[in-house]
Enzyme design. Structure first.
Site, PDB file in Angstrom:
ATOM      1  N   ARG A 212     -12.907   8.733 -50.885  1.00 45.01           N
ATOM      2  CA  ARG A 212     -11.576   8.289 -51.290  1.00 45.01           C
ATOM      3  C   ARG A 212     -10.731   9.485 -51.728  1.00 45.01           C
ATOM      4  O   ARG A 212      -9.531   9.553 -51.430  1.00 45.01           O
ATOM      5  CB  ARG A 212     -11.690   7.263 -52.415  1.00 45.01           C
ATOM      6  CG  ARG A 212     -12.287   5.933 -51.963  1.00 45.01           C
ATOM      7  CD  ARG A 212     -12.565   5.037 -53.148  1.00 45.01           C
ATOM      8  NE  ARG A 212     -13.190   3.793 -52.727  1.00 45.01           N
ATOM      9  CZ  ARG A 212     -14.103   3.140 -53.449  1.00 45.01           C
ATOM     10  NH1 ARG A 212     -14.501   3.622 -54.617  1.00 45.01           N
ATOM     11  NH2 ARG A 212     -14.623   2.011 -52.997  1.00 45.01           N
ATOM     12  N   PHE A 228     -11.760  -4.900 -45.491  1.00 39.45           N
ATOM     13  CA  PHE A 228     -12.850  -5.172 -46.439  1.00 39.45           C
ATOM     14  C   PHE A 228     -12.512  -4.474 -47.763  1.00 39.45           C
ATOM     15  O   PHE A 228     -13.308  -3.729 -48.327  1.00 39.45           O
ATOM     16  CB  PHE A 228     -14.203  -4.674 -45.920  1.00 39.45           C
ATOM     17  CG  PHE A 228     -14.607  -5.216 -44.581  1.00 39.45           C
ATOM     18  CD1 PHE A 228     -15.154  -6.495 -44.468  1.00 39.45           C
ATOM     19  CD2 PHE A 228     -14.449  -4.463 -43.436  1.00 39.45           C
ATOM     20  CE1 PHE A 228     -15.547  -6.990 -43.220  1.00 39.45           C
ATOM     21  CE2 PHE A 228     -14.829  -4.950 -42.186  1.00 39.45           C
ATOM     22  CZ  PHE A 228     -15.381  -6.216 -42.083  1.00 39.45           C
ATOM     23  N   ASP A 250      -9.138  -8.823 -47.152  1.00 37.80           N
ATOM     24  CA  ASP A 250     -10.431  -9.247 -47.665  1.00 37.80           C
ATOM     25  C   ASP A 250     -10.524 -10.766 -47.548  1.00 37.80           C
ATOM     26  O   ASP A 250      -9.505 -11.462 -47.561  1.00 37.80           O
ATOM     27  CB  ASP A 250     -10.634  -8.810 -49.121  1.00 37.80           C
ATOM     28  CG  ASP A 250     -12.097  -8.768 -49.523  1.00 37.80           C
ATOM     29  OD1 ASP A 250     -12.722  -7.706 -49.379  1.00 37.80           O
ATOM     30  OD2 ASP A 250     -12.629  -9.807 -49.964  1.00 37.80           O
ATOM     31  N   SER A 251     -11.760 -11.263 -47.453  1.00 43.91           N
ATOM     32  CA  SER A 251     -11.957 -12.703 -47.329  1.00 43.91           C
ATOM     33  C   SER A 251     -11.916 -13.418 -48.674  1.00 43.91           C
ATOM     34  O   SER A 251     -11.856 -14.642 -48.728  1.00 43.91           O
ATOM     35  CB  SER A 251     -13.296 -12.991 -46.639  1.00 43.91           C
ATOM     36  OG  SER A 251     -14.365 -12.463 -47.411  1.00 43.91           O
ATOM     37  N   ALA A 279     -12.227 -10.508 -41.650  1.00 44.50           N
ATOM     38  CA  ALA A 279     -11.696  -9.222 -41.201  1.00 44.50           C
ATOM     39  C   ALA A 279     -11.455  -9.192 -39.697  1.00 44.50           C
ATOM     40  O   ALA A 279     -10.410  -8.713 -39.234  1.00 44.50           O
ATOM     41  CB  ALA A 279     -12.650  -8.105 -41.614  1.00 44.50           C
ATOM     42  N   ASP A 299     -14.412  -0.376 -44.206  1.00 43.27           N
ATOM     43  CA  ASP A 299     -15.548  -0.183 -45.122  1.00 43.27           C
ATOM     44  C   ASP A 299     -16.264  -1.516 -45.308  1.00 43.27           C
ATOM     45  O   ASP A 299     -16.151  -2.168 -46.344  1.00 43.27           O
ATOM     46  CB  ASP A 299     -15.049   0.362 -46.461  1.00 43.27           C
ATOM     47  CG  ASP A 299     -16.184   0.670 -47.435  1.00 43.27           C
ATOM     48  OD1 ASP A 299     -17.347   0.737 -46.988  1.00 43.27           O
ATOM     49  OD2 ASP A 299     -15.914   0.842 -48.639  1.00 43.27           O
ATOM     50  N   CYS A 339     -22.532   1.393 -45.031  1.00 41.23           N
ATOM     51  CA  CYS A 339     -23.505   1.459 -46.123  1.00 41.23           C
ATOM     52  C   CYS A 339     -24.863   0.949 -45.654  1.00 41.23           C
ATOM     53  O   CYS A 339     -25.743   0.666 -46.469  1.00 41.23           O
ATOM     54  CB  CYS A 339     -23.022   0.659 -47.337  1.00 41.23           C
ATOM     55  SG  CYS A 339     -22.769  -1.100 -47.021  1.00 41.23           S
TER      56      CYS A 339
END
Length: 396
Positions: A212, A228, A250-251, A279, A299, A339
């Site tokens: 970031r 996300f 985002d959900s 997304a 992400d 990730c």
């Protein structure tokens, strides 16, 4: 504490001697030391096939990873004294690296505390325990943290997939002091509140801090899409760093409420808009609306949680990144993250290459970041290295 022996088969000690901390059930000489004789969370003296003491480990006889080394000196078992020592060592690294008390304080195996994660939010600590060995000493963990840090409150966020694997009960509780539902933090000079009680994991993801910070140097005047987004870790920082316009997707409606709250905290509420929804569907809708962005950040959560998910997961990474590329302006920047420990960096890059060629775009890798230094990598345990962030210029 007197510990029963856990004897290994011949040559099964090679990984431990090389620095690894895990013992697999098929490495145990069960004729000499039956795993059925151990209770979950019990501590044992790990022995070579010749009976030489090697380490102290916590044991779970019901899992593939049946032992986790907590001390290579068999005089020291996992108790309050050892926990205090390990936490002080971990704290020493973080205080050397960070001027402010917002970081991952304990990162499991890498800090010689397998099964324990502690995130620090100033005066508050959020703890996650994922093994029976750590669960057995949870009162000692609290006492050790209080002794070393004197926090205002400690929150156990003991839920999630890690506990399911060990057949541990799930619960959220405050064993020390008081912890508010939302706690403040500062990352790269940007203020946030994190929903530590109801949010994802510990409420915040410190692991992408360096990525970031890298992005913040390149967003001035840009139109940015944060996919996300969760509570706005990427997007709000981008706005604070000078982005002209930021969309967070985002959900979770609740997560997006925190995006607005965090944007307002930094005086950039007028620059940040949110888009609630899946997304993949959201990116298609933005594409159909002919929206274009200078920067798109992808992400996602781990699409690959187990080895058997690799093929489907790689397809998901390709789909979402291809959709992201379609939304970039002619000379745009894609920040593609993963990730998933089972997705190697080179495979992620190859996925991006394939997506760019399918769209007849050119792709240049201009920078990449790994997890922050408060998530140190254990050199013998590949699983401790999981974060990838690839910064790619995409041109026509």
């Amino acid at each position: 504490m007197t510990c029963a022996p856990l004897r290994l088969k011949k040559n099964a000690d090679k990984r431990l001697r090389a620095g690894h901390l895990w013992i697999y059930s098929n490495e145990v000489d069960t004729a000499a030391t039956p795993l059925a004789g151990f209770s979950a969370g019990q501590q044992a003296v790990v022995e070579s096939s010749t009976g030489k003491p090697l380490a102290i480990a916590t044991v779970n006889p019901n899992t593939l990873i049946c032992g986790r080394v907590v001390s290579r000196d068999t005089q020291y078992t996992l108790d309050k004294s050892l926990l205090v020592h390990r936490i002080k060592v971990a704290l020493g690294l973080r205080e050397r690296l960070f001027a402010e008390p917002y970081y991952r304080l304990v990162y499991g195996d890498s800090d010689m505390l397998p099964g324990l994660v502690v995130d620090r939010f100033g005066d508050y600590l959020v703890v996650q325990i994922s093994t029976w060995g750590m669960e057995a000493v949870k009162e000692d963990i609290v006492e050790a943290l209080v002794k070393v840090l004197k926090p205002a409150g400690i929150l156990f966020r003991n839920n999630g997939s890690g506990r399911k694997l060990e057949a541990l009960p799930e619960y959220i509780e405050t064993p020390w002091g008081e912890v508010p539902d939302d706690v403040p933090l500062i990352e790269n000079g940007t203020q946030f509140v994190a929903p530590v009680r109801e949010g994802q994991k510990t409420g915040w993801f410190y692991d992408h801090r360096p990525a970031r910070a890298q992005l913040n140097q390149w967003v001035k005047g840009a139109r940015v899409l944060d996919v996300f987004s969760y509570v706005g870790g990427w997007g709000v920082q981008a706005a604070a760093a000078g982005a002209e316009e930021v969309y967070c997707v985002d959900s979770s409606a609740t997560a997006l409420e925190y995006v607005h709250q965090n944007a307002a905290l930094n005086g950039v509420g007028d620059k940040v808009a949110t888009f609630e929804g899946d997304a993949f569907a959201a990116l298609k809708e933005l594409r159909d609306g002919e929206q274009r962005f200078d920067v798109v950040i992808v992400d996602p959560p781990a699409f690959i949680k187990r080895k058997k998910d690799i093929r489907a997961g790689e397809q998901a990474y390709r789909r979402i990144n291809e959709l992201a590329m379609r939304l970039l302006k002619r000379d745009g920047l894609l920040v593609s993250c993963s990730c998933s420990m089972h997705l190697e960096r080179d495979r992620l890059l190859d996925t991006l290459r394939a997506a760019s060629r399918h769209l007849d775009r050119n792709l240049q890798l201009v920078a990449e970041c790994h997890q922050g230094a408060d998530h140190p990598i254990h050199p013998a345990i590949a699983e401790t290295a999981y974060i990838k962030a690839l910064f790619c210029r995409v041109t026509v």
